[in-house]
Design an enzyme around this catalytic site. Structure first.
Site, PDB file in Angstrom:
ATOM      1  N   LEU A 269      26.267 -10.766 -41.189  1.00  0.00           N
ATOM      2  CA  LEU A 269      27.117 -10.037 -42.124  1.00  0.00           C
ATOM      3  C   LEU A 269      26.322  -8.795 -42.523  1.00  0.00           C
ATOM      4  O   LEU A 269      25.186  -8.916 -43.000  1.00  0.00           O
ATOM      5  CB  LEU A 269      27.417 -10.870 -43.366  1.00  0.00           C
ATOM      6  CG  LEU A 269      28.328 -10.105 -44.326  1.00  0.00           C
ATOM      7  CD1 LEU A 269      29.772 -10.201 -43.869  1.00  0.00           C
ATOM      8  CD2 LEU A 269      28.190 -10.595 -45.742  1.00  0.00           C
TER       9      LEU A 269
ATOM     10  N   TYR B  89      36.708 -12.815 -48.259  1.00  0.00           N
ATOM     11  CA  TYR B  89      36.289 -12.636 -49.648  1.00  0.00           C
ATOM     12  C   TYR B  89      35.267 -11.523 -49.783  1.00  0.00           C
ATOM     13  O   TYR B  89      34.750 -11.019 -48.780  1.00  0.00           O
ATOM     14  CB  TYR B  89      35.738 -13.943 -50.229  1.00  0.00           C
ATOM     15  CG  TYR B  89      34.330 -14.292 -49.788  1.00  0.00           C
ATOM     16  CD1 TYR B  89      34.062 -14.714 -48.481  1.00  0.00           C
ATOM     17  CD2 TYR B  89      33.257 -14.183 -50.660  1.00  0.00           C
ATOM     18  CE1 TYR B  89      32.768 -15.029 -48.088  1.00  0.00           C
ATOM     19  CE2 TYR B  89      31.964 -14.501 -50.267  1.00  0.00           C
ATOM     20  CZ  TYR B  89      31.720 -14.930 -48.988  1.00  0.00           C
ATOM     21  OH  TYR B  89      30.447 -15.236 -48.588  1.00  0.00           O
TER      22      TYR B  89
ATOM     23  N   ARG C 267      34.637  -3.129 -46.598  1.00  0.00           N
ATOM     24  CA  ARG C 267      34.337  -4.343 -45.825  1.00  0.00           C
ATOM     25  C   ARG C 267      35.454  -5.374 -45.973  1.00  0.00           C
ATOM     26  O   ARG C 267      35.775  -6.088 -45.017  1.00  0.00           O
ATOM     27  CB  ARG C 267      32.980  -4.929 -46.263  1.00  0.00           C
ATOM     28  CG  ARG C 267      32.495  -6.041 -45.355  1.00  0.00           C
ATOM     29  CD  ARG C 267      31.089  -6.481 -45.668  1.00  0.00           C
ATOM     30  NE  ARG C 267      30.978  -7.041 -47.009  1.00  0.00           N
ATOM     31  CZ  ARG C 267      29.832  -7.391 -47.581  1.00  0.00           C
ATOM     32  NH1 ARG C 267      28.686  -7.219 -46.931  1.00  0.00           N
ATOM     33  NH2 ARG C 267      29.803  -7.890 -48.791  1.00  0.00           N
TER      34      ARG C 267
ATOM     35  N   ARG D  94      52.072 -26.483 -43.303  1.00  0.00           N
ATOM     36  CA  ARG D  94      50.829 -26.481 -42.533  1.00  0.00           C
ATOM     37  C   ARG D  94      51.071 -26.443 -41.022  1.00  0.00           C
ATOM     38  O   ARG D  94      51.354 -27.459 -40.390  1.00  0.00           O
ATOM     39  CB  ARG D  94      50.000 -27.719 -42.898  1.00  0.00           C
ATOM     40  CG  ARG D  94      48.598 -27.676 -42.302  1.00  0.00           C
ATOM     41  CD  ARG D  94      47.778 -28.883 -42.692  1.00  0.00           C
ATOM     42  NE  ARG D  94      46.480 -28.837 -42.039  1.00  0.00           N
ATOM     43  CZ  ARG D  94      46.263 -29.159 -40.760  1.00  0.00           C
ATOM     44  NH1 ARG D  94      47.259 -29.578 -40.020  1.00  0.00           N
ATOM     45  NH2 ARG D  94      45.057 -29.065 -40.239  1.00  0.00           N
TER      46      ARG D  94
ATOM     47  N   LYS E 142      33.552 -11.333 -43.426  1.00  0.00           N
ATOM     48  CA  LYS E 142      33.199 -12.135 -44.608  1.00  0.00           C
ATOM     49  C   LYS E 142      34.328 -13.126 -44.868  1.00  0.00           C
ATOM     50  O   LYS E 142      35.182 -12.905 -45.725  1.00  0.00           O
ATOM     51  CB  LYS E 142      32.951 -11.207 -45.809  1.00  0.00           C
ATOM     52  CG  LYS E 142      32.068 -11.833 -46.875  1.00  0.00           C
ATOM     53  CD  LYS E 142      31.449 -10.790 -47.755  1.00  0.00           C
ATOM     54  CE  LYS E 142      30.778 -11.354 -48.981  1.00  0.00           C
ATOM     55  NZ  LYS E 142      29.606 -12.194 -48.757  1.00  0.00           N
TER      56      LYS E 142
ATOM     57  N   GLU F 117      19.758 -14.017 -40.066  1.00  0.00           N
ATOM     58  CA  GLU F 117      19.845 -13.659 -41.489  1.00  0.00           C
ATOM     59  C   GLU F 117      19.670 -14.915 -42.320  1.00  0.00           C
ATOM     60  O   GLU F 117      19.398 -15.992 -41.792  1.00  0.00           O
ATOM     61  CB  GLU F 117      21.192 -12.983 -41.781  1.00  0.00           C
ATOM     62  CG  GLU F 117      22.394 -13.869 -41.503  1.00  0.00           C
ATOM     63  CD  GLU F 117      23.739 -13.210 -41.823  1.00  0.00           C
ATOM     64  OE1 GLU F 117      23.797 -12.289 -42.644  1.00  0.00           O
ATOM     65  OE2 GLU F 117      24.749 -13.668 -41.243  1.00  0.00           O
TER      66      GLU F 117
ATOM     67  N   HIS G 183      49.197 -24.326 -37.539  1.00  0.00           N
ATOM     68  CA  HIS G 183      48.038 -23.483 -37.206  1.00  0.00           C
ATOM     69  C   HIS G 183      48.435 -22.030 -36.973  1.00  0.00           C
ATOM     70  O   HIS G 183      47.712 -21.107 -37.327  1.00  0.00           O
ATOM     71  CB  HIS G 183      47.314 -24.028 -35.973  1.00  0.00           C
ATOM     72  CG  HIS G 183      46.520 -25.275 -36.258  1.00  0.00           C
ATOM     73  ND1 HIS G 183      47.094 -26.425 -36.737  1.00  0.00           N
ATOM     74  CD2 HIS G 183      45.202 -25.537 -36.146  1.00  0.00           C
ATOM     75  CE1 HIS G 183      46.164 -27.352 -36.901  1.00  0.00           C
ATOM     76  NE2 HIS G 183      44.999 -26.837 -36.553  1.00  0.00           N
TER      77      HIS G 183
HETATM   78  N1  PDD Z   1      26.843 -13.447 -49.707  1.00  0.00           N
HETATM   79  N2  PDD Z   1      24.738 -12.557 -45.169  1.00  0.00           N
HETATM   80  C1  PDD Z   1      25.522 -13.570 -45.600  1.00  0.00           C
HETATM   81  C2  PDD Z   1      25.805 -14.695 -44.667  1.00  0.00           C
HETATM   82  C3  PDD Z   1      26.048 -13.537 -46.897  1.00  0.00           C
HETATM   83  O1  PDD Z   1      26.850 -14.534 -47.324  1.00  0.00           O
HETATM   84  C4  PDD Z   1      25.728 -12.443 -47.758  1.00  0.00           C
HETATM   85  C5  PDD Z   1      26.271 -12.328 -49.143  1.00  0.00           C
HETATM   86  C6  PDD Z   1      24.898 -11.427 -47.270  1.00  0.00           C
HETATM   87  C7  PDD Z   1      24.535 -10.231 -48.097  1.00  0.00           C
HETATM   88  O2  PDD Z   1      25.624  -9.358 -48.255  1.00  0.00           O
HETATM   89  P1  PDD Z   1      25.747  -8.408 -49.529  1.00  0.00           P
HETATM   90  O3  PDD Z   1      24.482  -7.672 -49.661  1.00  0.00           O
HETATM   91  O4  PDD Z   1      26.892  -7.528 -49.215  1.00  0.00           O
HETATM   92  O5  PDD Z   1      26.002  -9.313 -50.707  1.00  0.00           O
HETATM   93  C8  PDD Z   1      24.440 -11.507 -45.962  1.00  0.00           C
HETATM   94  C9  PDD Z   1      27.580 -13.382 -50.957  1.00  0.00           C
HETATM   95  C10 PDD Z   1      26.902 -12.677 -52.052  1.00  0.00           C
HETATM   96  C11 PDD Z   1      28.068 -14.776 -51.319  1.00  0.00           C
HETATM   97  O6  PDD Z   1      28.582 -15.423 -50.420  1.00  0.00           O
HETATM   98  O7  PDD Z   1      27.985 -15.172 -52.475  1.00  0.00           O
END
Ligand code: PDD
Length: 277
Positions: free
Chosen positions: A197, A31, A50, A96, A140, A173, A98
Site C-alpha cells: 500500500l 477504506y 487514494r 447475497r 486499500k 511492508e 457473489h
Molecule cells: N493502515 N501499509 C498497510 C498495509 C497499511 O494498512 C497502512 C495504513 C500503511 C500506511 O499507509 P498510510 O501512511 O497512508 O497510513 C501501509 C491504516 C492506517 C490502518 O489500516 O489503520
C-alpha cells in the site's frame, strides 16, 4: 454529530448498517484513515485520491464527488483537535450473491474519533511474518485478514508490528505500515506497486528525506539485508514515524533509534505543524 452515514450526520452510536451489506458479508469495500492535527486533516487530498483509486480498483464508483467528501471530513472534525477520520465505502446492500448487484447504491460512512498521539520516545519491535496476501496490495480494501493475522502473531510474540516478507525473500511492508531501512546513510524502501500500500505517510517521508538531503533507493530488500540495516522505521497515518529497535528479537543497528530516523521523525513533525498549524 461525528458520523456521516449515507448522506446524514448523526452520533456514532446511532449508525446502523444492514446485515446484508456487502462489506459485512464479503469484505467488499475500501477504506481510508486520515489523521487530524490541531483540528485540521493532514494531507486530506492524497487520502481522497487514494480512496478514488481504491474504488476504481474494485470496479466501484465513488459514492459522492471528492469535494463533497472533503467537506464531510471537515465537518466531522469540527471541535476536535487530535483525531482520526475513518472512511469506508462498500458495494451496498443486496441479497447475497457473489456477482455485483445491479442497482444497489454504495454504503458510504465516515466518522471521527479522538486519538492519543504516540509518545515521542516510543519504539517498535517487529516480528517477521509471511506475506501471503493477494496481488493488489496497493488497493486499500477492507478485507484485512492477512494483516490482522500478522499483527496478532506479532502481538503474541511481544512485538508491536509484523514485517511482511514474501516467499521470494523480499521484505514488502508492515502489517499496517510501510517499512524503511537505512544502510550506509541511504534510505531504502520497497517501490510502490501492487505489492504494497503506497502510504500517504510513506510519500511524505520521501519528500522529507529529499528536503533533508537523505538519498533514497526505492528498491526491495531481501530479509538478511534488512536485518543487517543500521536503522529501520515504519510509517503510517496513526503510527507516524516509528523507530524500529529490533526484528525477531535481534537489535537493529545499535538497538536504539539512529540519527537518520530521528532526523526524519523530527522533520515530519515540523511538517505536520506547518501544514496543520
Ligand atoms: N493502515 N501499509 C498497510 C498495509 C497499511 O494498512 C497502512 C495504513 C500503511 C500506511 O499507509 P498510510 O501512511 O497512508 O497510513 C501501509 C491504516 C492506517 C490502518 O489500516 O489503520
Amino acid at each position: 454529530m461525528n458520523l456521516y452515514l449515507n448522506g446524514r450526520f448523526m452520533p456514532l452510536e446511532e449508525g446502523r448498517v444492514s446485515v446484508e451489506d456487502r462489506g459485512f458479508q464479503f469484505g467488499d469495500g475500501v477504506y481510508e484513515v486520515v489523521r487530524v492535527y490541531r483540528g485540521k486533516p493532514f494531507r486530506l487530498e492524497p487520502h481522497l485520491r487514494r480512496l478514488e483509486q481504491s474504488c476504481r480498483g474494485i470496479e466501484m464508483g465513488l459514492p459522492e464527488p471528492l469535494e463533497r467528501i472533503a467537506g464531510v471530513c471537515r465537518r466531522l472534525v469540527e471541535g476536535h483537535t487530535e483525531a482520526q477520520i475513518y472512511l469506508q465505502v462498500t458495494r451496498g446492500v443486496a441479497p447475497r450473491l457473489h456477482t455485483f448487484p445491479k442497482d444497489a447504491p454504495p454504503t458510504f460512512l465516515a466518522y471521527s474519533r479522538p486519538v492519543t498521539p504516540p509518545a515521542p520516545d516510543r519504539v517498535y519491535r517487529l516480528k517477521v511474518v509471511m506475506d501471503d496476501r493477494w496481488g493488489r496490495c496497493h488497493l486499500k480494501v477492507i478485507c484485512l485478514l492477512p494483516n490482522l493475522l500478522a499483527k496478532q502473531k506479532a502481538s503474541e510474540a511481544g512485538c508491536d508490528e509484523g514485517l511482511f516478507v514474501r516467499d521470494d525473500g523480499f521484505v514488502t511492508e508492515g502489517a499496517s505500515s510501510n517499512a524503511f531501512f537505512v544502510r550506509g546513510g541511504v534510505l531504502w524502501t520497497h517501490p510502490s506497486g501492487p505489492r504494497i500500500l503506497n502510504g500517504v505517510t510513506r510519500e511524505t517521508v520521501l519528500e522529507v528525506a529529499a528536503a533533508c538531503g537523505v538519498a533514497v533507493r526505492q528498491e526491495a530488500l531481501r530479509l538478511p539485508d534488512a536485518l543487517a540495516a543500521d536503522e529501520a522505521f515504519v510509517t503510517g497515518t496513526l503510527a507516524e514515524i516509528a523507530p524500529v529497535v529490533a526484528i525477531d528479537g535481534r537489535p537493529v543497528g545499535t538497538g536504539t533509534p539512529g540519527p537518520v530516523t530521528l532526523g526524519i521523525q523530527s522533520a515530519f513533525r515540523d511538517l505536520t505543524r506547518r501544514e496543520c498549524p
